[in-house]
Write an enzyme that holds these catalytic residues in place. Structure first.
Site, short mmCIF file in Angstrom:
data_model
loop_
_atom_site.label_atom_id
_atom_site.label_comp_id
_atom_site.label_asym_id
_atom_site.label_seq_id
_atom_site.Cartn_x
_atom_site.Cartn_y
_atom_site.Cartn_z
N ILE A 7 70.92 24.06 -33.36
CA ILE A 7 71.68 25.31 -33.45
C ILE A 7 72.67 25.29 -34.60
O ILE A 7 73.37 26.25 -34.83
CB ILE A 7 72.43 25.59 -32.13
CG1 ILE A 7 73.28 24.37 -31.77
CG2 ILE A 7 71.45 25.95 -31.02
CD1 ILE A 7 74.25 24.67 -30.65
N GLU A 8 72.72 24.18 -35.31
CA GLU A 8 73.63 24.14 -36.45
C GLU A 8 72.82 24.17 -37.76
O GLU A 8 72.29 25.21 -38.11
CB GLU A 8 74.55 22.93 -36.36
CG GLU A 8 75.48 23.08 -35.12
CD GLU A 8 76.44 21.93 -34.96
OE1 GLU A 8 77.09 21.55 -35.95
OE2 GLU A 8 76.55 21.39 -33.83
#
Lengths: 342, 860
Positions: free
Chosen positions: A148-149
């Site tokens: 998610i980064e």
């Protein structure tokens, strides 16, 4: 005749060398200091007995590596789609944070926790809210791989870096083995360790410039100490050297559902006693790193101070107390590259 | 080769193994790195130190002596880091120790992590507790103010006091009591207005009471954590392991030193051995060089000897002691006609001609046995069967014990020399034209005949035959016809004589026959008659029929004399009688003839005074260079100017002078006269040439010739080169010893001596070598024997070569024709003398001749 003399000398010389060699080896432990005085432990007391101390100066690290780290820190090629750099969420112009409740990763994915500042991160005793990384190097690898980064991996990153002649050249200058994952992380970590913010007004006050504090700020500092904030927010960073339960005195999660992030260090250790335990964050530069807490539940310092007083100290602070404490907290903003953080 | 290779490989392997062993020992000996050891000890101590610091920090924080955790956290982190360092066990410890150490490290790590966890809990608890402890008095104050009038004050007041005390104590009983107190108070009803304050109070009191024992426990646990114990055992384990490794390394080190010493000793030994070898090698090399050099020199010499052996003109034979031929040289093969393989293994007896008897060979072997050498003339037989003479020298070669190992025979084929000698001998004793014995041989034969006849008591006769008017034939028909006639006449006379008789030609047309052992004097007359008949028969020569008569004079021995001279003279006298009485007759020499010979007596008396009256003269005949014809010298010839008989040739008065003892004076006069003439010529400014004066045999024997010459030279102030002497060959032979002595004196005076009439005496070539003479004069009889086709060339060539080989120059006498001169020149003759150039002349004519002779006749 001269030939045989030469031979004699050669033989004698060789013999002498052999003998000397042998003699050198024999008393190796006589010649060597038998009882080398053990240097007094280089344990310079890292902190005074006082609750707080000034921020130290940035460490002296190889400039080539630091410069390389800064470029990597700002390089979006480290992310999967080459859109997001470290600096994307840890904006050095904005207190080392994104000022969002949760960070937005590649492809717009949202994180589960509020991004901590990168300033003074090198002085934190562990990294992440839950302390799951012991070092900056470990920390840096985290967001790179996080889905998610930056959602990236070394197999993608390293060829990109190697395709860049400038990187290849600078890496070779800085590291004997050139571009490797370890070296990339080391460079980033080296740069981050320089992100120290000394010279805050508080530090100047500590260094004897009592005039830099207003009456309110002075009062705030007094209350900060008196109310027990310094039980946890102590040391040179005013925090970041211990864990503590969020809701040590009063339950913080009583009236809302618990997320995974709320479990804190429990996610790392699995021990019940670590449930809701988080690294006590440093209050350095706290004025420029809103919103506050791991869940970004406090948008302002005032709100945060109130929450802290109630749940950590078990006291309900009056408005005046809060205002004065906040005034004090604003003196904790330091300088980076000669400029006060904004 | 294979062995050497394997040997080398073995040595290389051994060296390699030794090198590996040394390096291994070196590494092993240095394995216990002191730096690593001290690093580890320091890490251990650092860890202990950090651990103690953690304990101290915990106590300090707990006792509020320190208000921040920076130090504590740093020390916890340090102990963690040190743990990593301690986990890096030095490489030199043995595997067992390492395993034990690693196990201990694992335990230590668990302990330290547990301690860190306790520190973490301590921090959290302490913070909360500290906060409550700080806040409790304030809360209590607020609470007590609010409840100043309340009944609660009493019970809570006590509780609060107890609480405040608690913070300074660690008594667990008190905690338990407070817990009870608190639970009692909680059940107490509290007015609503005071509830909030009470709640605050109780909240912090609860925290304090709950946390207090926990913190005490944590501080105790942290202090009591077994890290120290683990560290100590770790240190002990490590120290023991290090000592073991150290002992082992010391062992290796000692081994290394020992090995190094062994190598050093080996190197020293190897060096000395090598040095010894080298010196031996140098010596050996030098000896070898010397031997090689001497070998080379010897080989050179052997090659030289081999060359001598193969190229010598002399034949060489090498035999073993038994006389078997081992080797022969090419000259041997050339001389004998045998190939080497035909003779090797045989004895030289193969070559025997049979001319030497067994006694000869016995003598030879005896000489070889006694002296080891033998040389002599020997006749051998060639393969072709031809017998030839050789001069053989045999030398025995001995070994160290003196035993003969080989014989070396060196021989030269002297056939040719023999032939020349024989020919010369023949010529010396025979007339060149007719082959009859000459005067020299004749004298011998006469002596023998006289002796023989006397022994038998018989007579011997000497018949002097002269052809009448023979000169006319020569003058009108030429020498050639004359010579043919002489030859024919001599043949006829020889045929008419007995075998035992001797016929000799005296020169010209004079012959002498010697008849031995005549029974009666009349026999001589008989023979004379036969001879006259034989001579008188017509001759058919060159298309002419010639008639020549002869006149014979007979002298008998012993009545008419017993010496050669007497007999010949008397026979000559008798012959003149026969001629005077009409020719073609014979006459005995008798008393009447003695009377008739009165003329000779008169001559003799005149001769005595000839010197005093100055009747003797010297005529000079030039000697010229054979090639260019230039004048080189002159021979002085004596003449007697008789007041009545005119000029008398020497042949008539010299023998008379010798007989009467006048010759010494005549000779001295001749030397003096020639010297005087030389002085006169010199004074007249004429270029002087040497003048040769004849010395007669008698004069040579009686007078001191060197003294005479020296006196003459001195008197006339002449250099020795201007006067030469000429001696006859026979003169030398009579008293060789004295002659040699005189000749040596003359040579010392630098007087040149020529041997006159060579070929007519008892010339032995080997004898000539004894006499230091400078020139040889070939007798004119040899020269005149040269006919147009060069028949006598070989003999003349041999004489010239012989003379040259002995360092003499050669003068040819009686050169009359160009043919003769030409041939002489071709064979290297040096000078010529004869009518071709000039006849003997008086001194004044000689000067004229020289003056008129602008251009010497060159040889055609």
């Amino acid at each position: 005749m001269s030939l045989s003399k030469t031979r004699l000398w050669i033989t004698a010389g060789a013999g002498a060398i052999l003998l000397v060699l042998a003699l050198l080896l024999l008393p190796a432990d006589w010649l060597a200091p038998r009882d080398t005085a053990i240097e007094p432990a280089a344990f310079a007391q890292p902190a005074s007995a006082a609750a707080v101390a000034p921020v130290p100066s940035p460490p002296d690290l190889p400039p080539a590596r630091v410069a390389l780290g800064e470029r990597l820190f700002r390089d979006p090629r480290l992310s999967a789609d080459q859109t997001l750099a470290c600096a994307g969420c840890h904006d050095l112009a904005r207190g080392g944070v994104d000022r969002l409740p949760v960070s937005i990763g590649v492809g717009g994915s949202k994180g589960g926790i509020n991004a901590p500042t990168v300033f003074n991160a090198g002085l934190n005793f562990v990294q992440f809210w839950d302390g799951r990384a012991a070092t900056l190097e470990e920390q840096a690898a985290g967001p790179i791989h996080s889905e998610i980064e930056m959602a990236s991996d070394w197999a993608r990153i390293l060829p990109r870096l190697k395709a860049d002649g400038e990187y290849v050249r600078d890496f070779v200058t800085a590291y004997p083995d050139g571009i490797t994952a370890t070296n990339v992380l080391d460079a980033i970590a080296s740069f981050e360790r320089t992100l120290v913010t000394p010279n805050s007004r508080f530090d100047r006050y500590l260094n004897g410039e009592s005039a830099v504090f207003t009456a309110d700020e002075l009062e705030g500092y007094q209350r900060f100490r008196d109310y027990g904030c310094t039980s946890c927010h102590q040391g040179r960073l005013l925090g970041a050297n211990m864990y503590q339960k969020f809701g040590a005195v009063r339950d913080y999660y009583l009236h809302r559902p618990i997320t995974k992030a709320d479990l804190g260090r429990y996610n790392v250790t699995g021990r019940d006693e670590d449930r809701h335990v988080f690294k006590v964050p440093s209050l350095r530069n706290v004025a420029v790193t809103a919103p506050y807490f791991h869940d970004a539940s406090a948008a302002t310092l005032e709100q945060a101070v109130v929450v802290m007083g109630r749940h950590q100290l078990g006291r309900d602070l009056g408005q005046r107390d809060v205002a004065q404490i906040v005034a004090f907290l604003r003196t904790l903003t330091g300088e980076w590259r000669g400029k006060v953080l904004e | 080769m294979l062995n050497r290779l394997t040997g080398n490989r073995g040595q290389l392997l051994a060296l390699g193994a030794l090198a590996v062993l040394l390096v291994w020992l070196f590494i092993k000996a240095g394995a216990v790195s002191p730096a690593e050891h001290y690093r580890y000890l320091r890490d251990l101590r650092d860890l202990g130190q950090a651990d103690i610091e953690v304990n101290a920090d915990v106590l300090a924080v707990h006792a509020e002596l320190r208000l921040n955790y920076d130090g504590l956290i740093a020390h916890v982190q340090r102990s963690r880091d040190d743990l990593d360092a301690v986990a890096r066990i030095p490489a030199f410890v043995d595997a067992e120790t390492r395993a034990a150490l690693l196990a201990q490290v694992v335990e230590l790590k668990a302990t330290i992590l547990a301690k860190a966890a306790m520190v973490d809990r301590f921090q959290r608890a302490n913070s909360v507790w500290r906060n409550s402890v700080d806040y409790f008095p304030r809360t209590a104050e607020v609470f007590l103010k609010q409840t100043a009038t309340s009944r609660l004050q009493a019970s809570y007041g006590r509780f609060i006091r107890d609480m405040l005390v608690l913070s300074r104590t660690t008594d667990p009983e008190r905690v338990t009591a407070l817990q009870k107190q608190m639970s009692d108070l909680v059940q107490t009803r509290v007015p609503e207005a005071e509830r909030a304050a009470l709640e605050h109070l109780m909240l912090h009191a609860g925290i304090i009471i709950a946390r207090h024992p926990e913190l005490d426990q944590l501080v105790r646990d942290i202090g009591a954590a077994s890290t120290t114990k683990h560290l100590e055992s770790l240190t002990q384990l490590y120290t023991a392991g290090h000592e073991r490794s150290q002992r082992l390394a010391t062992g290796y080190r000692l081994l290394l030193v020992a090995l190094a010493l062994v190598l050093l000793i080996y190197a020293a030994l190897a060096y000395w051995r090598h040095e010894g070898d080298r010196l031996e090698l140098v010596t050996a090399h030098r000896e070898l060089s010397e031997r090689f050099e001497s070998q080379r020199v010897a080989e050179e010499r052997v090659r030289l000897y081999a060359n001598v052996f193969s190229h010598a003109h002399e034949g060489m034979t090498i035999t073993d002691p038994a006389g078997h031929i081992v080797a022969v040289n090419p000259a041997f093969c050339g001389i004998t006609g045998y190939a080497a393989e035909e003779v090797i293994g045989h004895t030289p007896a193969l070559l025997q001609s049979g001319r030497q008897d067994a006694y000869f060979y016995e003598q030879m072997w005896s000489a070889l046995r006694d002296t080891g050498v033998w040389s002599g003339e020997i006749w051998n037989r060639r393969k072709s069967g031809e017998v030839y003479p050789e001069w053989l020298s045999i030398t025995a070669i001995c070994d160290e014990q003196g035993r003969h190992t080989h014989y070396i025979g060196v021989f030269a084929d002297i056939t040719e020399r023999k032939e020349v000698e024989q020919r010369i001998h023949f010529l010396a004793h025979h007339d060149a034209l007719t082959g009859l014995p000459n005067r020299l041989l004749l004298e011998d034969r006469i002596e023998q005949a006289v002796l023989k006849s006397r022994r038998r008591n018989k007579a011997a006769a000497v018949l002097f035959l002269d052809l009448d008017h023979f000169k006319n034939i020569n003058d009108t028909l030429g020498h050639n016809v004359g010579d043919q006639l002489l030859v024919e006449a001599s043949r006829r006379v020889t045929d008419a004589l007995r075998e035992t008789d001797t016929l000799s030609r005296q020169g010209g047309d004079e012959f002498v026959a010697v008849l031995a052992e005549l029974d009666s004097p009349q026999d001589a007359a008989h023979v004379a008659r036969k001879l006259l008949a034989a001579v008188g028969s017509p001759y058919h020569l060159a298309g002419h029929e010639l008639v020549v008569t002869g006149s014979i004079g007979i002298a008998l021995s012993p009545d008419d004399g017993e010496t050669v001279t007497d007999l010949l003279r008397n026979a000559d006298t008798a012959m003149y009688r026969a001629k005077e009485e009409g020719r073609n007759a014979f006459r005995y020499y008798d008393s009447g003839m003695n009377f008739a010979a009165l003329g000779e007596l008169l001559l003799e008396s005149h001769l005595r005074s000839a010197l005093d009256r100055g009747e003797l003269l010297l005529y000079y005949q030039p000697k010229v260079d054979a090639v260019s014809g230039h004048l080189i010298g002159a021979e002085a010839l004596m003449r007697w100017q008789h007041p009545e008989q005119g000029l008398i040739p020497p042949g008539r008065f010299i023998p008379l002078a010798e007989e009467r003892g006048l010759i010494g004076a005549f000779g001295a006069w001749a030397i003096n006269a020639a010297s005087r003439q030389q002085r006169a010529w010199l004074d007249a400014g004429l270029a002087a040439v040497p003048v040769a004066v004849n010395v007669s045999a008698q004069q040579f024997a009686q007078e001191d010739v060197p003294q005479l010459v020296a006196a003459a030279l001195k008197e006339h102030r002449l250099t020795p080169n201007l006067i030469d002497l000429e001696l006859t060959e026979s003169l030398l032979m009579r008293n060789a010893k004295q002659a040699g002595e005189v000749l040596r004196q003359l040579r010392a005076m630098q007087i040149s001596v020529a041997l006159d009439d060579f070929g007519t005496g008892y010339s032995s070539l080997s004898y000539l070598e004894q006499f230091p003479v400078q020139a040889l004069k070939i007798d004119q009889s040899f020269v005149q024997a040269i006919n147009p086709d060069g028949g006598e060339a070989k003999l003349i060539a041999a004489i010239i070569a012989l003379a040259h080989s002995m360092g003499m120059y050669v003068i040819a006498e009686g050169v009359e024709t160009d043919t003769q001169r030409h041939l002489l020149v071709r064979h290297g003759c040096d000078q010529c003398q004869g009518y071709l150039f000039a006849k003997p002349m008086p001194a004044n004519e000689f000067v004229d001749w020289l003056a008129n002779r602008k251009q010497p006749p060159a040889p055609r």
